[in-house]
Design an enzyme around this catalytic site. Sequence first.
Site, PDB file in Angstrom:
ATOM      1  N   GLU A  34       0.875  -1.169   0.000  1.00  0.00           N
ATOM      2  CA  GLU A  34       0.000   0.000   0.000  1.00  0.00           C
ATOM      3  C   GLU A  34       0.914   1.222   0.000  1.00  0.00           C
ATOM      4  O   GLU A  34       1.807   1.315   0.847  1.00  0.00           O
ATOM      5  CB  GLU A  34      -0.894   0.005   1.252  1.00  0.00           C
ATOM      6  CG  GLU A  34      -1.842   1.179   1.218  1.00  0.00           C
ATOM      7  CD  GLU A  34      -2.751   1.294   2.438  1.00  0.00           C
ATOM      8  OE1 GLU A  34      -2.705   0.419   3.321  1.00  0.00           O
ATOM      9  OE2 GLU A  34      -3.493   2.280   2.487  1.00  0.00           O
ATOM     10  N   ARG A 261       4.909 -12.742   9.654  1.00  0.00           N
ATOM     11  CA  ARG A 261       5.491 -11.419   9.606  1.00  0.00           C
ATOM     12  C   ARG A 261       6.869 -11.469  10.267  1.00  0.00           C
ATOM     13  O   ARG A 261       7.072 -12.198  11.239  1.00  0.00           O
ATOM     14  CB  ARG A 261       4.565 -10.523  10.438  1.00  0.00           C
ATOM     15  CG  ARG A 261       4.642  -9.073  10.225  1.00  0.00           C
ATOM     16  CD  ARG A 261       3.460  -8.414  10.917  1.00  0.00           C
ATOM     17  NE  ARG A 261       2.413  -8.124   9.955  1.00  0.00           N
ATOM     18  CZ  ARG A 261       2.412  -7.043   9.177  1.00  0.00           C
ATOM     19  NH1 ARG A 261       3.368  -6.151   9.268  1.00  0.00           N
ATOM     20  NH2 ARG A 261       1.445  -6.840   8.321  1.00  0.00           N
ATOM     21  N   LYS A 271       4.428   0.816   9.050  1.00  0.00           N
ATOM     22  CA  LYS A 271       4.485   2.132   8.389  1.00  0.00           C
ATOM     23  C   LYS A 271       3.830   3.212   9.232  1.00  0.00           C
ATOM     24  O   LYS A 271       4.308   4.336   9.298  1.00  0.00           O
ATOM     25  CB  LYS A 271       3.814   2.044   7.019  1.00  0.00           C
ATOM     26  CG  LYS A 271       4.712   1.426   5.967  1.00  0.00           C
ATOM     27  CD  LYS A 271       4.003   1.321   4.636  1.00  0.00           C
ATOM     28  CE  LYS A 271       3.152   0.080   4.604  1.00  0.00           C
ATOM     29  NZ  LYS A 271       2.377  -0.087   3.385  1.00  0.00           N
TER      30      LYS A 271
END
Length: 560
Positions: A34, A261, A271
């Site tokens: 994203e 992850r 982020k």
Amino acid sequence: MAKEEPLNFIEHIIEDDLKGNYSPSDLRFRFPPEPNGYLHIGHASSICLNFGLGETYNAPVNLRFDDTNPAKEEQEFVDAIKRDISWLGFEWAEERYASDYFQQLYDWAVQLIKDGKAYVDSQTSILIAEQKGTPNEPGVESPFRNRPVVESLALFEQMKNGEEGEGSHVLRAKIDMASGNMLMRDPVMYRVLHKHHHRTGTDWKIFPMYDWTHGESDYIEQVSHSLCTLEFLPHRELYDWFLDQVYDASKLRPKQREFARRNLSHTVVSKRKLLKLVEEGVVSGWDDPRMPTISGLRRRGYTPQSIRNFAESIGVGKRENIIDVSHLEFNVREDLNKRAPRVMTVLDPLKVVITNYPEDKEEWLVAENNPEDVSAGDREVPFSRELYIEKEDFREEANRKFFRLKLGKEVRLKNAYIIQADSVEKDADGNVTTVYCTYDEESKSGSGTEASQRKVKGTLHWVSAKHALPVEVRLYDRLFTEPAPDGHKEKDFMEFINPNSLEVITAYAEPSLASLNVEDTVQFQRLGYFTVDKDSSEAKKVFNRTVPLRDSWAKLDKTN
Ligand code: ATP
Ligand code: MG
């Protein structure tokens, strides 16, 4: 085509599919960031996984921007993401955007409404959330759930045309309000947003949600294996439900599979949290050399190879864990050891005067650029009567284990002569300001004389005072004092910021450093690896310390 052992569990899935009804040419992957921030070291794992599979199976890998939230996404982030992936050395097959598919997604959504599988809900988001229920209790059906198809169609069109305000309505899939999987309880597919989108501008007033967008985008691009992180495991059922609605059996059906992850110690890999560090001025920007972003690591002096080696060495897992940052540092040391030319720089200078060396004499001594790489050649470093050595390399008195310079004892100056310390000069506070030494003229390195081959215990780096190039050096330390700053329930990660993560000093370098360019990396002998920062000017070079030669935290962790 089959890959050799050992395989990771994702490769096992692919190998099994290849034994089943998949052919090698069916394989296709994607990396789907994203564009709401810069890529970080966690993303590097996903990039290396997806692009690595592309290389292993000779399959295309798309770069797909998951750009469905205009409030947070920007062109700057798109550009940075592309720059970082290229810098890591990967090539994507096609550059795609979820926003390329807005029309197709809309058309499919209209079909879902017509089929009675989606409806416009005109309740507030708060009410909708309240009606979701809990994992043990079924949810409550919306009063709009059975609204006539024509009404939903008309409203959906008005939403699209910007005639409805933000938050007034959403489009929901009609699935099962009693499902054991909360995500299946009539998930929202679209919301109204009157915001400027970095690519579609003001064309769209409704934006599709992640779940509705992701699988359908995979389907459009005919991605065979859509790999995402473990928190999406419960989303898989919804991913499949949405695919069922549009799937045409003549096409390939993408599958979502999940891996763990990767987290790094003493930092945050999110982020949103990194953005907070930028916005609150804790760091100078996304590419601050203390940031775990790809661009921060790059500016810090990390090489693409060291990041790829790191990702490769931690592999692909099924369980989340925190990788100690020392493991990342190990990888960059190992890579730079092979590549980085050796130079001499003194960070904390103490003056040495060689009393038996003529005042007006200077010599240019031959120094090897990299003992690990003969092809790196030699350079010349100037030697003269007055030099700088590291303050910590001298003591008036010390025990037998101190192999550096002390009164009455000898050391070798790297690439130069053996010297002996004779006396000192001190300031009013009793600090040593100058060490007076004598040198053995016969002991010049590489001269082949008997004296040159004499063994002395210590070898020190040094810089000729007259020729020294003053440089700014930025010494970085971990950004957080805690291994897992975001792992605390009662405390915010911002409370663990290390107040001493940056120290700026003036150092004295051998003159050859004047010719280095931004991003060149060198080893300051005995100290660590350093790279030229973009803040350098004609007048002054700025160096970032990538990593010290040794892991000083390992010692600390042991003594604590
Ligand atoms: P963030 O919370 O930092 O925004 P994200 O997962 O929301 O992370 P995306 O831009 O959606 O970020 O991620 C792109 C891809 O990278 C996804 O497939 C995601 O699962 C993967 N990814 C993100 N963070 C990590 C991580 N720490 N380890 C491994 N893969 C990751
Ligand atoms: Mg995200």
